[in-house]
Design an enzyme around this catalytic site. Structure first.
Site, mmCIF file in Angstrom:
data_model
loop_
_atom_site.group_PDB
_atom_site.id
_atom_site.type_symbol
_atom_site.label_atom_id
_atom_site.label_comp_id
_atom_site.label_asym_id
_atom_site.label_seq_id
_atom_site.Cartn_x
_atom_site.Cartn_y
_atom_site.Cartn_z
ATOM 1 N N GLY A 10 0.847 -1.193 0.000
ATOM 2 C CA GLY A 10 0.000 0.000 0.000
ATOM 3 C C GLY A 10 0.883 1.244 0.000
ATOM 4 N N ARG A 71 0.952 -5.187 -5.005
ATOM 5 C CA ARG A 71 1.116 -6.191 -3.945
ATOM 6 C C ARG A 71 1.613 -7.508 -4.552
ATOM 7 N NH1 ARG A 71 -0.800 -4.143 0.847
ATOM 8 N NH2 ARG A 71 -2.446 -2.596 0.717
ATOM 9 N N ASP A 102 5.823 -5.158 5.811
ATOM 10 C CA ASP A 102 6.217 -6.530 6.136
ATOM 11 C C ASP A 102 6.243 -7.452 4.900
ATOM 12 O OD1 ASP A 102 6.886 -8.326 8.334
ATOM 13 O OD2 ASP A 102 5.062 -9.372 7.723
ATOM 14 N N THR A 124 4.810 2.010 6.209
ATOM 15 C CA THR A 124 3.406 1.626 6.303
ATOM 16 C C THR A 124 2.715 2.601 7.236
ATOM 17 O OG1 THR A 124 1.766 0.077 7.167
ATOM 18 C CG2 THR A 124 3.969 -0.227 8.009
ATOM 19 N N ILE A 125 1.538 3.034 6.825
ATOM 20 C CA ILE A 125 0.799 3.921 7.729
ATOM 21 C C ILE A 125 0.407 3.150 8.989
ATOM 22 C CG2 ILE A 125 -0.085 5.422 5.895
ATOM 23 C CD1 ILE A 125 -2.863 4.077 6.420
ATOM 24 N N ASP A 126 0.366 1.811 8.906
ATOM 25 C CA ASP A 126 -0.096 0.995 10.045
ATOM 26 C C ASP A 126 0.902 0.941 11.204
ATOM 27 O OD1 ASP A 126 -2.260 0.506 8.461
ATOM 28 O OD2 ASP A 126 -1.847 -1.608 8.117
ATOM 29 N N ASP A 128 3.130 -1.160 11.908
ATOM 30 C CA ASP A 128 3.146 -2.477 12.555
ATOM 31 C C ASP A 128 4.377 -3.319 12.202
ATOM 32 O OD1 ASP A 128 2.474 -2.934 9.929
ATOM 33 O OD2 ASP A 128 0.684 -4.121 10.338
ATOM 34 N N ARG A 161 -25.448 12.496 18.813
ATOM 35 C CA ARG A 161 -25.344 11.131 18.286
ATOM 36 C C ARG A 161 -24.160 10.386 18.863
ATOM 37 N NH1 ARG A 161 -26.307 13.147 12.116
ATOM 38 N NH2 ARG A 161 -28.534 12.693 12.018
ATOM 39 N N MET A 168 -7.722 2.713 9.466
ATOM 40 C CA MET A 168 -6.930 1.563 9.011
ATOM 41 C C MET A 168 -6.151 0.946 10.170
ATOM 42 S SD MET A 168 -5.681 2.233 5.132
ATOM 43 C CE MET A 168 -6.843 2.102 3.769
ATOM 44 N N ARG A 170 -4.782 -3.177 10.111
ATOM 45 C CA ARG A 170 -5.214 -4.537 9.804
ATOM 46 C C ARG A 170 -4.954 -5.480 10.979
ATOM 47 N NH1 ARG A 170 -5.481 -7.148 4.707
ATOM 48 N NH2 ARG A 170 -4.738 -5.413 3.474
ATOM 49 N N GLN A 282 -6.600 8.252 4.552
ATOM 50 C CA GLN A 282 -5.481 8.227 5.517
ATOM 51 C C GLN A 282 -4.132 8.013 4.846
ATOM 52 O OE1 GLN A 282 -6.970 5.622 9.105
ATOM 53 N NE2 GLN A 282 -8.221 5.236 7.304
HETATM 54 O O1 F6P Z 1 -0.940 -0.621 3.799
HETATM 55 C C1 F6P Z 1 -1.676 -1.230 4.823
HETATM 56 C C2 F6P Z 1 -3.102 -0.854 4.681
HETATM 57 O O2 F6P Z 1 -3.181 0.520 4.788
HETATM 58 C C3 F6P Z 1 -4.059 -1.551 5.655
HETATM 59 O O3 F6P Z 1 -4.286 -0.881 6.842
HETATM 60 C C4 F6P Z 1 -5.306 -1.700 4.836
HETATM 61 O O4 F6P Z 1 -6.069 -2.797 5.268
HETATM 62 C C5 F6P Z 1 -4.781 -1.907 3.483
HETATM 63 O O5 F6P Z 1 -3.582 -1.206 3.403
HETATM 64 C C6 F6P Z 1 -5.702 -1.496 2.373
HETATM 65 O O6 F6P Z 1 -5.061 -1.725 1.168
HETATM 66 P P1 F6P Z 1 -5.630 -1.553 -0.296
HETATM 67 O O7 F6P Z 1 -5.000 -0.309 -0.817
HETATM 68 O O8 F6P Z 1 -5.160 -2.751 -1.019
HETATM 69 O O9 F6P Z 1 -7.110 -1.412 -0.206
#
Ligand code: F6P
Length: 350
Positions: A10, A71, A102, A124-126, A128, A161, A168, A170, A282
């Site tokens: 991503g 990917r 990763d 990675t924005i995650d 992780d 509300r 994001m 995962r 994001q």
């Molecule tokens: O790069 C990791 C991530 O941002 C995850 O948090 C998310 O699930 C995924 O990419 C979404 O990827 P795509 O661009 O394939 O929809």
């Protein structure tokens, strides 16, 4: 010294800033660069472009990746690894710099073990990825989530509300934890801590006691509910996915937990509830100053490692020091949320 650079997985803000830093520093050290298009796919299909000083103009603030990404996993299709090795030889590359998370760096690690001179840069924005405190792109994502929460606060308060915001993340809830903490969330749900839907409902119901008439819930896309079995609630619920399809690294498309929570909360409490999925917003746009600097520091160190012929390494940050670690150690294990930070965020739950 001829160096190939690729970006895989991503995209995320800061990829172009890394490319700029590696190439400018490398040019000063006398290296020649080629850009490999669309991650590992470019090495399978021999798709590349030569990098000149012109190619890297204006890159520091630019989002996405000028190289494109995919990917693609060459270890997934028979014959692709051979194509990668043949094409590296054809291009006479002395080294390949892989910028990725990763999955991309897992491939880099395997290729290094097969004799390719590899350097990895963690993206990675995650956030992780193991063996580094932070990946670039994460700070930008957290800033976007924080701004979104600030904006959602006012409309949620006006309508009394509950707002469920899906972000994001995962396998790990870094963005949810940092974004939720910065944006004043009343509850943060992360994959590391399966949640009880009743606890989420309590936050909505108890808000009056706290003198509030609205609630903000942040959930990571990979958070999942504890399921009830035979009268008792036990762990073991499933991550909510869009469909059964998986990518070349075996990942399903996540999404839907925010909607699930919003429906359940409204059904169980009668309080009007909405959900928002921040999704790819994001990952878009310019990197923050923090990410531009981190990406630049990573790029410079990567060029230095090439100069030292120290391969099989990933650059990283420990505290404020730029370090390098073995690609093998850095891949294969998810870096989950720092629970000390999560506990700080949870002080404000309820
Ligand atoms: O790069 C990791 C991530 O941002 C995850 O948090 C998310 O699930 C995924 O990419 C979404 O990827 P795509 O661009 O394939 O929809």
């Amino acid at each position: 010294m001829k160096v190939g650079i690729l970006t895989g997985g991503g995209d995320c803000p800061g990829l172009n800033a890394v490319i700029r830093a590696v190439v400018i520093k490398g040019h000063k050290m006398g290296f020649e660069f080629i850009g490999i298009r669309d991650g590992w796919a470019g090495l399978v299909e021999l798709d590349y472009e030569p990098f000149t000083s012109d190619s890297i103009r204006g890159l520091l603030p630019r989002g996405g990746t000028i190289l494109g990404t995919s990917r693609t996993n060459p270890f997934k299709h028979e014959g692709d690894v051979d194509k990668v090795l043949t094409n590296i030889a054809k291009l006479e590359l002395d080294c390949v710099v892989a910028i990725g998370g990763d999955d991309t760096l897992g491939v880099a690690s395997k290729l290094y073990e097969m004799g390719v001179n590899m350097i990895g840069i963690p993206k990675t924005i995650d956030n992780d990825l193991s063996c580094t405190d932070f990946t670039f792109g994460f700070d930008t994502a957290v800033s976007i989530v924080t701004e979104a929460l600030d904006r959602l606060h006012s409309t949620t308060e006006s309508h009394h509300r509950v707002m469920v915001v899906e972000v994001m993340g995962r396998h790990a809830g870094w963005i949810a934890t940092y974004g939720g903490l910065a944006g004043g969330a009343d509850m943060i749900l992360i994959p590391e801590e399966p949640f009880l839907i009743d606890d989420v409902c309590k936050v909505a119901i108890n808000r009056k006691k706290r003198g509030r008439n609205f609630s903000m819930i942040v959930t990571a896309e990979g958070a999942y509910p504890v399921v009830a079995t035979e009268g008792s609630e036990q762990q073991g619920g499933d991550i909510i996915t869009k469909d059964a399809e998986v990518d070349a690294f075996g990942h399903a498309k996540l999404g839907g937990v925010g909607e699930y929570i919003a429906k359940e909360v409204e059904k169980r409490t009668g309080i009007e509830t909405r959900h928002v999925v921040l999704g790819h917003l994001q990952r878009g746009g310019s990197p923050t100053a923090h990410d531009r600097i981190l990406a630049t520091r990573y790029g410079i160190r990567a060029a230095e490692l090439i100069g030292e012929k120290t391969y099989g390494r990933m650059v990283g940050i420990h505290g404020n020091a730029i370090v390098d670690v073995s690609l093998k150690d850095a891949t294969g294990e998810t870096k989950t949320v720092d629970m000390d930070i999560y506990r700080i965020a949870s002080t404000f739950f309820g």
